[in-house]
Design a protein around this motif. Structure first.
Motif, PDB file in Angstrom:
ATOM      1  N   LEU A 117       0.824  -1.211   0.000  1.00 39.93           N
ATOM      2  CA  LEU A 117       0.000   0.000   0.000  1.00 39.93           C
ATOM      3  C   LEU A 117       0.854   1.257   0.000  1.00 39.93           C
ATOM      4  CD1 LEU A 117      -2.735  -0.657   2.708  1.00 39.93           C
ATOM      5  CD2 LEU A 117      -3.079  -0.479   0.241  1.00 39.93           C
ATOM      6  N   ILE A 118       0.332   2.304  -0.617  1.00 40.93           N
ATOM      7  CA  ILE A 118       0.957   3.622  -0.515  1.00 40.93           C
ATOM      8  C   ILE A 118       0.619   4.159   0.877  1.00 40.93           C
ATOM      9  CG2 ILE A 118       0.927   5.997  -1.402  1.00 40.93           C
ATOM     10  CD1 ILE A 118       0.220   4.809  -4.155  1.00 40.93           C
ATOM     11  N   ILE A 119       1.666   4.470   1.635  1.00 41.27           N
ATOM     12  CA  ILE A 119       1.498   4.929   3.016  1.00 41.27           C
ATOM     13  C   ILE A 119       2.185   6.286   3.159  1.00 41.27           C
ATOM     14  CG2 ILE A 119       2.139   4.436   5.426  1.00 41.27           C
ATOM     15  CD1 ILE A 119       0.019   2.540   4.462  1.00 41.27           C
ATOM     16  N   PRO A 120       1.595   7.301   3.800  1.00 42.08           N
ATOM     17  CA  PRO A 120       0.298   7.272   4.484  1.00 42.08           C
ATOM     18  C   PRO A 120      -0.911   7.099   3.556  1.00 42.08           C
ATOM     19  CG  PRO A 120       1.313   9.479   4.587  1.00 42.08           C
ATOM     20  CD  PRO A 120       2.290   8.586   3.934  1.00 42.08           C
ATOM     21  N   HIS A 121      -1.989   6.603   4.159  1.00 45.96           N
ATOM     22  CA  HIS A 121      -3.293   6.586   3.506  1.00 45.96           C
ATOM     23  C   HIS A 121      -3.723   8.048   3.522  1.00 45.96           C
ATOM     24  CE1 HIS A 121      -7.864   6.028   4.140  1.00 45.96           C
ATOM     25  NE2 HIS A 121      -7.619   5.876   2.862  1.00 45.96           N
ATOM     26  N   MET A 122      -3.610   8.705   2.361  1.00 43.73           N
ATOM     27  CA  MET A 122      -3.812  10.149   2.314  1.00 43.73           C
ATOM     28  C   MET A 122      -4.834  10.509   1.249  1.00 43.73           C
ATOM     29  SD  MET A 122      -1.009  13.091   1.510  1.00 43.73           S
ATOM     30  CE  MET A 122       0.061  12.855   2.919  1.00 43.73           C
TER      31      MET A 122
END
Lengths: 209, 250
Positions: free
Chosen positions: A121-126
């Motif tokens: 996943l791309i982090i942060p979840h933004m």
């Protein structure tokens, strides 16, 4: 008529400007008073307390400790008084936080704060994501179901009792986006940044609970 | 499902939105506070504003403009331009910015990224990277593309992530201002090498360009001219993307 007192905790965890302004706009001309909490307070003198937060769990806990806010806040919450925690202000309701180092939380809602499991996943979840309501509530009413709110976080509430989850959101996995136990509410997103639905949520919390 | 973010960008001098990076032909597009309010109401998912002439005199007015904008919008606000030391970041956050973007200062002093993210949290530290092709390599450039650094684009992008940046604002100087579309090739290279959100910037001219930007796995799409000139409304872009199956907040 006696005015209701809303406490806004400044835990030195991000800017409280937006939420401060949102609350002021809502209570204008209504029988409420807003007080900023920056240190020890008498828990019985507040009708509602809002704790916004950004950044790390451990930082917020240690700031609250330094400011001598932990003890009165715990007393306040143990009385099942009305509370709204935003982002990290929600997360610290848990037993433990696993961000940076393992930190003990307020232990009001059982569960732990851990990172998203999916490593891809791309982090942060933004950004804006949808909330899915499990139950209708007097404050988080049906009209919020399937609406988008603004999130920015890397850690989520895990090992929480199903009955404490009012809404969930999907990002690689299901995670709690609104939690509730008695009069204590927590939202993982930032209602103060979530345009009209966000402001409605804060309004409902202040006027209807 | 997480929605793609459509982000209008305001290039600001003092309290005016301007067009033209070339300082000779500055055209005033409007009042910054008015435009910010308009975009917030018309469906922008975030707003970005850059101080493009951060001289000592202009800075005071710019900071006041940030304060005024933060008061009238309730969507996230990223502010950049003229950030050189840690206190500049603190000042902008105190003025009401939700995120601060650092560009040249990060290149000159990468430690600034770490210090800033430790002090304020990664979530509010954006590193703006300007990329340009030079002798068949993608390089990092500064000073609006006038100075080519020794930094290789992809390794810099990875480095800013490891230093604690919460997001990358990626502008291709090869496509910026031309309105022929985002630099898909450059953006894909960046998004496939980092695990933090990437905002695509530079080159939007048509609706299809937004869709192609989404295909690069960028999670935010930044545009200026097409919005300021009223060529497209934000709603128009979102409806178009939605018709192509891209998740948007309508």
């Amino acid at each position: 008529m006696k005015k209701k007192v809303i406490g806004l905790i400044d835990g030195q965890s991000g800017n409280i400007g937006s939420i401060n302004k949102a609350i002021k706009d809502i209570i204008k001309g209504r029988p409420y008073r807003l007080k900023i909490i920056k240190g020890h307070f008498n828990y019985s003198s507040f009708d509602k307390i809002i704790l916004p937060g950004q950044g790390a769990y451990a930082t917020l806990m240690s700031n609250l400790k330094k400011l001598k806010i932990i003890k009165p806040l715990k007393e306040y919450l143990e009385n099942n008084s009305s509370y709204l925690g935003i982002c990290v202000g929600m997360q610290i309701l848990s037993d433990w936080g696993y961000e940076d180092k393992i930190t003990r939380g307020l232990g009001v809602i059982s569960g732990d704060i851990k990172k998203f499991r999916n490593k891809k996943l791309i982090i942060p979840h933004m950004g804006w994501n949808t909330i899915n309501l499990n139950n209708d509530d007097t404050i988080i009413t049906n009209s919020f179901d399937k609406k988008d709110f603004y999130f920015v976080h890397s850690y989520i509430f895990q090992n929480i009792k199903k009955s404490d989850v009012l809404a969930f959101t999907l990002y690689g996995q299901k995670f709690p986006s609104i939690i509730k136990k008695g009069n204590i509410y927590g939202v993982q997103f930032h209602p103060e940044k979530s345009h009209k639905h966000g402001l409605n949520l804060i309004k409902n919390y202040i006027l209807k609970s | 499902m997480l929605k793609i973010r459509i982000i209008p960008c305001l290039d600001v001098i003092k309290n005016k939105v301007v067009k033209g990076v070339n300082f000779k032909n500055i055209r005033v597009m409007g009042n910054a506070v008015e435009m910010a309010k308009y975009y917030s109401l018309s469906g922008a998912d975030e707003l970005c504003m850059l101080d493009i002439n951060a001289s000592y005199q202009n800075r005071k007015t710019f900071i006041k403009t940030v304060e005024a904008i933060a008061k009238v919008i309730n969507i996230p606000l990223t502010v950049g331009g003229g950030v050189s030391v840690l206190n500049d970041i603190t000042d902008l956050l105190n003025a009401g910015a939700d995120k601060v973007s650092i560009n040249s200062a990060a290149v000159k002093n990468p430690k600034l990224i770490r210090q800033a993210s430790l002090r304020h949290g990664s979530q509010c530290i954006v590193v703006a990277i300007d990329g340009k092709r030079h002798k068949n390599k993608m390089k990092v450039v500064i000073k609006g593309g006038r100075e080519i650094t020794n930094l290789e684009l992809i390794s810099w992008a990875k480095q800013v992530q490891s230093l604690g940046a919460g997001e990358i604002l990626m502008t291709s100087m090869d496509t910026d201002g031309v309105q022929n579309g985002f630099d898909s090739n450059m953006l894909k290279k960046v998004t496939s090498n980092v695990g933090i959100p990437v905002i695509a910037s530079g080159g939007v001219g048509s609706l299809e360009h937004f869709y192609l930007g989404h295909l690069t796995k960028s999670t935010g799409l930044l545009a200026a001219s097409v919005f300021h000139s009223r060529k497209y409304k934000i709603k128009t872009v979102k409806k178009y993307l939605s018709s192509k199956g891209v998740p948007v907040r309508l």
